[in-house]
Write a protein that holds these residues in place. Structure first.
Motif, PDB file in Angstrom:
ATOM      1  N   UNK A 218       0.786  -1.235   0.000  1.00 14.36           N
ATOM      2  CA  UNK A 218       0.000   0.000   0.000  1.00 14.36           C
ATOM      3  C   UNK A 218       0.816   1.282   0.000  1.00 14.36           C
ATOM      4  N   UNK A 219       2.134   1.203   0.274  1.00 15.91           N
ATOM      5  CA  UNK A 219       2.924   2.439   0.303  1.00 15.91           C
ATOM      6  C   UNK A 219       4.394   2.138   0.040  1.00 15.91           C
ATOM      7  N   UNK A 220       5.173   3.204  -0.051  1.00 21.61           N
ATOM      8  CA  UNK A 220       6.568   3.088  -0.426  1.00 21.61           C
ATOM      9  C   UNK A 220       7.447   2.402   0.593  1.00 21.61           C
ATOM     10  N   UNK A 221       7.078   2.460   1.874  1.00 24.20           N
ATOM     11  CA  UNK A 221       7.885   1.793   2.888  1.00 24.20           C
ATOM     12  C   UNK A 221       7.882   0.279   2.650  1.00 24.20           C
ATOM     13  N   UNK A 222       6.773  -0.236   2.160  1.00 26.02           N
ATOM     14  CA  UNK A 222       6.704  -1.651   1.840  1.00 26.02           C
ATOM     15  C   UNK A 222       7.650  -2.032   0.722  1.00 26.02           C
ATOM     16  N   UNK A 223       7.819  -1.133  -0.245  1.00 23.22           N
ATOM     17  CA  UNK A 223       8.778  -1.366  -1.326  1.00 23.22           C
ATOM     18  C   UNK A 223      10.179  -1.467  -0.743  1.00 23.22           C
ATOM     19  N   UNK A 224      10.535  -0.504   0.099  1.00 18.94           N
ATOM     20  CA  UNK A 224      11.888  -0.486   0.661  1.00 18.94           C
ATOM     21  C   UNK A 224      12.163  -1.700   1.535  1.00 18.94           C
ATOM     22  N   UNK A 225      11.294  -1.940   2.516  1.00 18.35           N
ATOM     23  CA  UNK A 225      11.579  -2.954   3.522  1.00 18.35           C
ATOM     24  C   UNK A 225      11.455  -4.382   3.006  1.00 18.35           C
ATOM     25  N   UNK A 226      10.483  -4.624   2.128  1.00 17.90           N
ATOM     26  CA  UNK A 226      10.177  -6.004   1.773  1.00 17.90           C
ATOM     27  C   UNK A 226      10.518  -6.388   0.336  1.00 17.90           C
ATOM     28  N   UNK A 227      10.669  -5.420  -0.546  1.00 18.47           N
ATOM     29  CA  UNK A 227      10.983  -5.745  -1.935  1.00 18.47           C
ATOM     30  C   UNK A 227      12.433  -5.428  -2.297  1.00 18.47           C
ATOM     31  N   UNK A 228      13.005  -4.392  -1.691  1.00 21.78           N
ATOM     32  CA  UNK A 228      14.426  -4.121  -1.910  1.00 21.78           C
ATOM     33  C   UNK A 228      15.307  -5.038  -1.059  1.00 21.78           C
ATOM     34  N   UNK A 229      14.757  -5.608  -0.018  1.00 29.63           N
ATOM     35  CA  UNK A 229      15.537  -6.456   0.883  1.00 29.63           C
ATOM     36  C   UNK A 229      15.748  -7.840   0.265  1.00 29.63           C
ATOM     37  N   UNK A 230      16.357  -8.734   1.046  1.00 29.89           N
ATOM     38  CA  UNK A 230      16.683 -10.075   0.553  1.00 29.89           C
ATOM     39  C   UNK A 230      15.522 -11.056   0.644  1.00 29.89           C
ATOM     40  N   UNK A 231      14.333 -10.593   0.980  1.00 29.37           N
ATOM     41  CA  UNK A 231      13.196 -11.511   1.054  1.00 29.37           C
ATOM     42  C   UNK A 231      12.960 -12.169  -0.302  1.00 29.37           C
ATOM     43  N   UNK A 232      12.917 -11.364  -1.347  1.00 32.18           N
ATOM     44  CA  UNK A 232      12.680 -11.933  -2.680  1.00 32.18           C
ATOM     45  C   UNK A 232      13.852 -12.820  -3.098  1.00 32.18           C
TER      46      UNK A 232
END
Length: 469
Positions: A13-27
């Motif tokens: 829903x927002x940009x913090x989700x992009x940073x924390x969960x998509x830029x990180x090593x989760x993917x």
């Protein structure tokens, strides 16, 4: 039995989700085992760097947040107010009630707010009334919206839905539709302060929290959620700091941002206008304290504004002494207006890591930047004095917020209790960093599970096994 899901749907829903969960090593931990899909009200552009970073193709769908019906809004806000009343009594902390926003844009909203408050007061007397209110709010959801989401989920066929933060009530219809289709829903708690504030707006099968401390809070404030459904994973935002490859040399950092490499670097981390409405005055106090002393020759202030602050309130002080103070803006992009349409560029992650690594101290009013800098064992100085006598805002209230109870009696930050002591405290923190805020890393361990570098791996493990649990 197939253990790994075919698809995981990220609701962002927002940009913090992009940073924390998509830029990180989760993917990185997911991509060889499952396909990644994204629904978001952010544009596809926000996820192109994610695809490039992880060398994947994301199945993206633009998903604007639906407006709530009047019935849903009134019952949801009534339940929120009831929880705030209950929570404030549970922990004997009246500051929790400051999270109830009484402001309304028009007469209709004012009436709705008053109705919600009246119902919420009634519901706060018995916990089962709060649960009834939350269940009732679901009954007001549009059947056509629920049907539309069911159709879309059937077509996509994800095995798990992952909501990157729990605060957006408009995501509840997707949760309901997913559960109707026996799709597991996992959500992450956005921040260390959210649970006492009654900001659990979605119903999930699993809740990911930062620490055992936060898990205990979940048990206290949401006793209906079984402990096994609340999983301690840490938070990816702190794992970034453990990646040495993100750090560039001090010389390269100075050259990139026109900094004086011979000086001590002081980071002033700005807050949003609600948290710290007089933030520009604290910055002015810092600049004046340094300018009017011999410290002017040995220190340089690096100002980073909050990505949620679009005001020009700092301009005057920034222009007064461009040699002493250097502004390094967050590398975010806004495609609309306001915080909801704001998202970070990948370079902002590296910028934050290098700020925390190369700066000697951080100055702030009550933010998590104290923990970011503690990763590198750097002290944080918190402002704790008022500029005005105001009924609307008081710095003393800020540090009575429930999430600061996690500090206990620890010597975790340096307190700046007046403008007159800024220079003294700064010199002490810069010259004797190991003699101040001695418990900063202990406070970090309470707030965020360690080892920090295992957070993404643990979150990925939950997502990969949620379907079969």
């Amino acid at each position: 039995m197939r253990i790994n899901p075919n698809k995981i749907l990220f609701l962002v829903p927002d940009g913090v989700g992009v940073r924390n969960f998509l830029y990180s090593d989760i993917i990185k931990n997911l991509k060889k085992k499952t396909a990644v899909c994204v629904w978001s009200s952010l544009p596809k552009e926000a996820f192109e760097s994610v695809e490039k970073l992880h060398d994947i193709t994301i199945e993206y769908q633009f998903s604007p947040l639906k407006r709530q019906s009047v019935g849903t809004k009134i019952t949801t806000e009534a339940a929120t107010y009831a929880r705030l009343l209950r929570n404030s009594k549970l922990v004997d902390n009246p500051t929790i009630l400051t999270n109830w926003n009484v402001k309304s844009n028009n007469f209709k909203q004012a009436i709705q707010k008053k109705v919600s408050q009246t119902i919420g007061f009634w519901a706060s007397k018995k916990y089962n009334r709060i649960l009834w209110l939350e269940k009732t709010s679901i009954s007001f959801l549009s059947s056509s919206v629920l049907h539309r989401y069911r159709v879309q989920l059937k077509a996509l066929q994800p095995d798990v839905v992952f909501i990157t933060h729990q605060r957006v009530t408009a995501l509840m219809p997707i949760c309901i539709a997913a559960k109707n289709l026996n799709i597991k829903v996992v959500t992450a708690i956005y921040s260390w302060d959210n649970l006492p504030k009654a900001r659990l707006a979605v119903d999930a099968d699993y809740y990911l929290v930062w620490s055992e401390y936060m898990k205990k809070e979940m048990r206290l404030f949401y006793p209906e959620i079984p402990p096994e459904k609340c999983i301690v994973t840490g938070s990816p935002q702190f794992e970034f700091y453990t990646k040495k490859e993100r750090i560039i040399s001090r010389e390269a950092f100075a050259a990139r941002y026109n900094l004086d490499i011979s000086k001590k670097w002081i980071c002033f981390s700005g807050d949003d206008t609600i948290t710290s409405p007089y933030d520009q005055l604290y910055l002015k106090d810092v600049v004046e304290s340094i300018t009017q002393s011999d410290f002017n020759n040995v220190a340089q202030v690096i100002f980073r504004r909050s990505p949620a602050d679009f005001s020009n309130r700092y301009d005057e002080v920034l222009n007064t002494n461009p040699i002493l103070i250097k502004a390094i803006d967050p590398i975010w992009k806004n495609y609309g207006t306001g915080w909801g349409s704001n998202f970070p560029q990948l370079g902002d992650v590296d910028l934050l890591v290098n700020l925390a690594f190369h700066c000697d101290v951080v100055l702030n009013l009550g933010s998590t930047m104290a923990h970011d800098f503690a990763v590198f064992d750097k002290p944080c100085l918190y402002f704790k004095y008022n500029h005005f006598n105001s009924d609307q805002w008081n710095v003393e209230t800020i540090y009575k917020f429930q999430h600061f109870k996690s500090m206990g009696d620890l010597d975790a930050v340096v307190w700046i209790t007046s403008k007159d002591c800024i220079l003294k405290q700064l010199k002490l923190a810069l010259q004797e960093p190991n003699e101040v805020a001695k418990d900063r890393k202990e406070w970090l361990r309470i707030v965020v599970q360690h080892p920090l570098e295992l957070s993404c791996e643990q979150i990925a493990a939950v997502l990969l096994t949620a379907k079969i649990n």
